[in-house]
Scaffold this motif. Sequence first.
Motif, PDB file in Angstrom:
ATOM      1  N   GLY A  45      29.058  19.161  58.091  1.00  0.00           N
ATOM      2  CA  GLY A  45      28.119  17.950  58.444  1.00  0.00           C
ATOM      3  C   GLY A  45      28.465  16.501  57.873  1.00  0.00           C
ATOM      4  N   HIS A  46      29.020  15.665  58.397  1.00  0.00           N
ATOM      5  CA  HIS A  46      29.549  14.609  58.055  1.00  0.00           C
ATOM      6  C   HIS A  46      28.699  13.652  57.478  1.00  0.00           C
ATOM      7  CE1 HIS A  46      31.835  10.510  58.944  1.00  0.00           C
ATOM      8  NE2 HIS A  46      32.613  11.181  57.863  1.00  0.00           N
ATOM      9  N   ARG A  47      28.632  13.367  56.109  1.00  0.00           N
ATOM     10  CA  ARG A  47      27.582  12.513  55.380  1.00  0.00           C
ATOM     11  C   ARG A  47      26.312  13.104  55.452  1.00  0.00           C
ATOM     12  NH1 ARG A  47      29.976   6.451  57.310  1.00  0.00           N
ATOM     13  NH2 ARG A  47      31.952   7.214  57.581  1.00  0.00           N
ATOM     14  N   VAL A 105      28.358  20.501  54.012  1.00  0.00           N
ATOM     15  CA  VAL A 105      28.358  18.985  54.180  1.00  0.00           C
ATOM     16  C   VAL A 105      29.480  17.970  53.541  1.00  0.00           C
ATOM     17  CG1 VAL A 105      25.642  18.832  54.752  1.00  0.00           C
ATOM     18  CG2 VAL A 105      26.711  18.505  52.325  1.00  0.00           C
ATOM     19  N   GLU A 106      29.617  17.109  53.973  1.00  0.00           N
ATOM     20  CA  GLU A 106      30.627  16.264  53.389  1.00  0.00           C
ATOM     21  C   GLU A 106      29.920  14.946  52.815  1.00  0.00           C
ATOM     22  OE1 GLU A 106      33.628  12.575  53.679  1.00  0.00           O
ATOM     23  OE2 GLU A 106      31.513  12.958  54.602  1.00  0.00           O
ATOM     24  N   ILE A 107      30.029  14.317  51.629  1.00  0.00           N
ATOM     25  CA  ILE A 107      29.386  13.097  51.385  1.00  0.00           C
ATOM     26  C   ILE A 107      30.612  12.353  50.405  1.00  0.00           C
ATOM     27  CG2 ILE A 107      27.099  14.054  51.282  1.00  0.00           C
ATOM     28  CD1 ILE A 107      27.320  14.729  48.256  1.00  0.00           C
ATOM     29  N   ASP A 108      30.221  11.028  50.397  1.00  0.00           N
ATOM     30  CA  ASP A 108      30.991  10.261  49.744  1.00  0.00           C
ATOM     31  C   ASP A 108      30.703   9.766  48.437  1.00  0.00           C
ATOM     32  OD1 ASP A 108      32.621   9.725  51.966  1.00  0.00           O
ATOM     33  OD2 ASP A 108      30.880   8.883  52.938  1.00  0.00           O
ATOM     34  N   LEU A 109      31.309   9.803  47.241  1.00  0.00           N
ATOM     35  CA  LEU A 109      31.239   9.438  46.052  1.00  0.00           C
ATOM     36  C   LEU A 109      31.694   8.080  45.617  1.00  0.00           C
ATOM     37  CD1 LEU A 109      30.244   9.996  42.866  1.00  0.00           C
ATOM     38  CD2 LEU A 109      32.579  10.696  42.587  1.00  0.00           C
ATOM     39  N   PHE A 157      27.458   7.221  48.364  1.00  0.00           N
ATOM     40  CA  PHE A 157      27.371   5.933  49.539  1.00  0.00           C
ATOM     41  C   PHE A 157      28.884   5.754  49.703  1.00  0.00           C
ATOM     42  CE2 PHE A 157      26.673   1.446  50.400  1.00  0.00           C
ATOM     43  CZ  PHE A 157      25.136   1.454  50.986  1.00  0.00           C
ATOM     44  N   HIS A 158      28.839   5.437  51.168  1.00  0.00           N
ATOM     45  CA  HIS A 158      30.259   5.079  51.755  1.00  0.00           C
ATOM     46  C   HIS A 158      30.847   3.810  51.667  1.00  0.00           C
ATOM     47  CE1 HIS A 158      32.992   4.576  55.071  1.00  0.00           C
ATOM     48  NE2 HIS A 158      33.602   5.750  54.833  1.00  0.00           N
ATOM     49  N   ASP A 159      30.336   2.771  51.722  1.00  0.00           N
ATOM     50  CA  ASP A 159      30.821   1.695  51.850  1.00  0.00           C
ATOM     51  C   ASP A 159      30.829   0.757  50.570  1.00  0.00           C
ATOM     52  OD1 ASP A 159      30.551   2.109  54.631  1.00  0.00           O
ATOM     53  OD2 ASP A 159      29.065   0.462  55.011  1.00  0.00           O
ATOM     54  N   LEU A 180      33.288  16.799  48.595  1.00  0.00           N
ATOM     55  CA  LEU A 180      32.786  15.627  47.760  1.00  0.00           C
ATOM     56  C   LEU A 180      34.140  14.649  48.195  1.00  0.00           C
ATOM     57  CD1 LEU A 180      30.777  13.945  46.196  1.00  0.00           C
ATOM     58  CD2 LEU A 180      32.113  15.092  44.123  1.00  0.00           C
ATOM     59  N   GLU A 181      33.921  13.566  48.797  1.00  0.00           N
ATOM     60  CA  GLU A 181      35.066  12.601  48.988  1.00  0.00           C
ATOM     61  C   GLU A 181      34.982  11.690  47.942  1.00  0.00           C
ATOM     62  OE1 GLU A 181      35.475  10.693  52.679  1.00  0.00           O
ATOM     63  OE2 GLU A 181      37.055   9.291  51.856  1.00  0.00           O
ATOM     64  N   LEU A 182      36.162  11.518  47.066  1.00  0.00           N
ATOM     65  CA  LEU A 182      36.255  10.585  46.108  1.00  0.00           C
ATOM     66  C   LEU A 182      36.675   9.238  46.828  1.00  0.00           C
ATOM     67  CD1 LEU A 182      37.616  12.568  43.176  1.00  0.00           C
ATOM     68  CD2 LEU A 182      35.234  12.437  44.012  1.00  0.00           C
ATOM     69  N   LYS A 183      35.906   8.281  46.701  1.00  0.00           N
ATOM     70  CA  LYS A 183      36.285   6.919  47.291  1.00  0.00           C
ATOM     71  C   LYS A 183      36.930   6.117  46.250  1.00  0.00           C
ATOM     72  CE  LYS A 183      34.547   6.831  51.536  1.00  0.00           C
ATOM     73  NZ  LYS A 183      35.672   7.155  52.440  1.00  0.00           N
ATOM     74  N   ALA A 184      38.342   5.418  46.405  1.00  0.00           N
ATOM     75  CA  ALA A 184      38.869   4.799  45.451  1.00  0.00           C
ATOM     76  C   ALA A 184      38.278   3.155  45.537  1.00  0.00           C
ATOM     77  CB  ALA A 184      40.463   4.585  45.999  1.00  0.00           C
TER      78      ALA A 184
HETATM   79 MG    MG Z   1      33.839  10.620  54.053  1.00  0.00          MG
END
Ligand code: MG
Length: 248
Positions: A9-11, A36-40, A51-53, A111-115
């Motif tokens: 599940g995306h986000r 699921v995938e979520i954004d850190l 949160f993605h943005d 868990l996607e790590l956002k730069a």
């Molecule tokens: Mg993502």
Amino acid sequence: MVRLPPVIGHRGLSALAPENTCAAIHAAYSHGISWVEIDLSLLGDGTAVIFHDDTLERCTQHQGHLVDINREDLAWLDAGSWFSHEFAAEPIPTLAEMLSLLSTYHMGLNLELKAQPHVSHATIVRCAYSHIKKYWKSNQPIVISSFDHDILLAYRKADPDALLAMLYEDLQPDWQSVAHRIQPLSLHCHYTELTQDSITAIKSKGYQIAAYTCNNLNEAIQLWQSGIDTLFSDQAHLFTQYLNNKAE
Ligand code: MG
Ligand code: G3P
């Protein structure tokens, strides 16, 4: 070895609830989605949130930059009304809350790590690693991914046993040498950029492949047939239903 599931599940289940919120996780769970995938991302005071943005306007009722808000602002920020009034006042979750919730549901996690420009790689890695140690109570796997492969290299140094995933928009020519250093479980690429040759090459090196973000069932079936292990989808409930019906 950890095997990625056919659908993630995306986000969360973001077709039915506001992305990256606890509501999107409840929706995923209630539709039988196992991962699921979520954004850190980090707030200005270092609070770890999902949160993605970089900016607030798409997924809240507010304007401004994520870096300009702090933990106390989470109490009044509304991250649900933009999606539907049914989700009014749904908050931006902290990473701690999200890890606890996913542990309760025994779901697998990417868990996607956002730069983020204002945050060092070391800070992002330390934050993710320490939260997982403290709040992940499930025996389900966590895969850490990032488009920023230096973040993944730093994570590998911090945790030699971590399950890591290299994110690409489209696969780059040096992917094999980067993968050799990161030792990922999987490579995650945009689904329109993957070719049969690249799929074969990645799999021949022993890595799993995930494709994001596919919301069309016919395209999904083709991707699975071409050897893709996992698809990220906003419509993960439809793909899961299809696979369950097929298995019956
Ligand atoms: Mg993502
Ligand atoms: O992790 C897969 C996908 O989420 C990567 O892109 O922009 O949706 O976080 P994005």
